[in-house]
Design an enzyme around this catalytic site. Structure first.
Site, short mmCIF file in Angstrom:
data_model
loop_
_atom_site.label_atom_id
_atom_site.label_comp_id
_atom_site.label_asym_id
_atom_site.label_seq_id
_atom_site.Cartn_x
_atom_site.Cartn_y
_atom_site.Cartn_z
N PRO A 110 29.90 57.71 45.08
CG PRO A 110 29.55 56.57 47.08
CD PRO A 110 28.91 57.56 46.15
CB CYS A 111 33.94 55.90 41.57
SG CYS A 111 35.45 55.65 42.52
CB VAL A 112 33.82 51.39 45.06
CG1 VAL A 112 32.46 51.20 45.69
CG2 VAL A 112 34.65 50.14 45.23
CG LEU A 162 29.67 53.39 38.71
CD1 LEU A 162 29.37 54.89 38.69
CD2 LEU A 162 28.70 52.66 37.79
#
Ligand SMILES: C[S@@+](CC[C@H](N)C(=O)[O-])C[C@H]1O[C@@H](n2cnc3c(N)ncnc32)[C@H](O)[C@@H]1O
Length: 418
Positions: free
Chosen positions: A82-84, A86
């Protein structure tokens, strides 16, 4: 050593709708385990690949379950975690955030696989991964992989190198010691000269190895060392976004009031350009995102033939709009799930009936040709050179397999987290 086609097995962590698999399947990689926590993503995954029984719908932190479900020794594990936390929208939480820190759930699973640990790993994330916590998060991830015995390479690719979508992403490849296909150059741990490695990363196309990334790679002293694969920059221009947009009257075009409202939201110069094209009988196909600027909502038009980065549709500003000017008419509508699929390089992907579910799935996914580029230049050549025997985790190098944050259970159940 082995490298027979039947061994070309991989595990897809944070599988989402399965676009990593979509990419790797084309060159004979066979997925033996997929994991994601989101049942709506799994529904899309299984609409494409069927229910083969190896999709583990569960939290990556359920290490014992993850390890028990993986059979044998896969050759590759992929993790587009998950990128949220970053991304720019993540309020700078980085690995302190409960979403992106699931990376360490992946690391813990890799550690617990022991001698069954795959000799190759591939990470994917947003470019904010390079700047999060001033580079410390990238360093923590690199160190955790090195503690498992991987030498690392890292590079960036933008979907716009292949398709008309702006989607820059960072990829990290980990290769077990002894796995170095022809053309790979090494930077051994500190104290060793690494001229060929420096030459490779410093002379590379900056789109593939941006200065920020090269600085990080130079400054992080991995106990295993760095490697550099021979990853070329893709040549040629992607097709214009107009080639992927449906223009027929059967689409859900907005009524005149909605078009007029969005025309009014445009910057003056955007509106003048659109109006001039319509008045002259010219044609234009582009995309719009709504953004807050100085307290006002603006409809920002892209005129460069490339769509903006697809996102998960949390609110109207995260949904992309299509604008078509033809025969003196200005038409607008929300971009359709089929167009999302085309922009991610999966044009035939079977969709489900729920539009939002489709948009969430594709908004979070990887771009297929970008992963295929990595496969062609890194993963498949590495596999073809033969897979070294498994080694134990080097003594004294335990990975930072942090326990789940206290609120992780709630976070993992949250739907549609990128
Ligand atoms: C960036 S997306 C991956 C997209 C995927 N590569 C694709 O092409 O569709 C990250 C995924 O991680 C999943 N995820 C979030 N928290 C998780 C957890 N604790 N365990 C397993 N998966 C998780 C999300 O549901 C989401 O599908």
């Amino acid at each position: 050593m082995s490298g027979a086609a039947g061994d070309k097995t991989f595990c897809e962590f944070f599988a989402g709708i399965g676009l990593v698999r979509e990419a790797l399947g084309a060159s004979g990689w066979s997925c033996i385990y997929a994991n994601d926590v989101d049942p709506k993503k799994r529904a899309l995954y299984e609409s494409r690949f069927g229910d083969e029984g190896h999709f583990h719908l569960g939290d990556v932190w359920e290490t014992a379950e993850v390890v028990a479900r993986i059979e044998g020794r896969p050759r590759l594990a992929t993790a587009s975690f998950p990128c949220v936390d970053l991304s720019l929208a993540g309020h700078g939480r980085g690995f302190e955030g409960r979403h992106s820190s699931t990376f360490f759930g992946f690391i813990r699973a890799m550690e617990q696989l022991g001698e069954r640990r795959p000799p190759l790993v591939l990470l994917e994330n947003v470019t904010g991964f390079l700047t999060s916590a001033g580079g410390k998060d990238f360093e923590a991830a690199a160190m955790a992989l090195a503690a498992l015995g991987y030498r690392l390479d890292a590079f960036t690719l933008d979907a716009a190198m292949f398709l008309p979508q702006s989607r820059p992403r960072v990829f990290v490849v980990g290769a077990a010691e002894g796995l170095s296909p022809p053309g790979t150059v090494l930077k051994p741990p500190s104290g060793w000269l690494a001229d060929a490695w420096s030459e490779r990363v410093e002379s590379a196309d900056r789109r593939i190895r941006p200065a920020r990334l090269v600085d990080l790679m130079r400054s992080i002293d991995l106990p295993t060392g760095w490697i550099a694969f021979d990853v070329p920059a893709p040549r040629g221009a992607p097709p214009h976004v107009a080639t992927l947009i449906d223009r027929d009257d059967g689409q859900d075009w907005w009524d005149a009031a909605a078009v007029s409202r969005h025309r009014d939201m445009m910057h003056d110069r955007h509106r003048e350009r659109i109006d001039a094209t319509a008045a002259s009988g010219g044609s234009f196909v582009g995309t719009i995102y709504r953004r807050k600027r100085d307290g006002r909502t603006r409809a920002e038009v892209r005129f460069d033939g490339v769509a903006g980065c697809l996102r998960t549709p949390r609110g109207g500003s995260a949904k992309q709009i299509v604008i078509v000017v033809e025969a003196g008419r200005i038409r607008m509508r929300w971009m359709s799930p089929r167009e999302y699929a085309r922009l991610q390089g999966a044009p035939e992907f079977p969709l489900v009936s729920n539009t939002i579910q489709n948009l969430f799935g594709f908004g979070d996914a990887v771009c297929v040709p970008a992963v295929q580029w990595i496969d062609r230049h890194v993963l498949s050549p590495a596999f073809a050179t033969g897979i070294p025997e498994a080694r134990r985790t080097p003594r004294g190098r335990q990975p930072d397999a942090r326990p789940a944050p206290a609120d992780d259970a709630g976070g993992a159940r949250e739907e549609h987290v990128a």
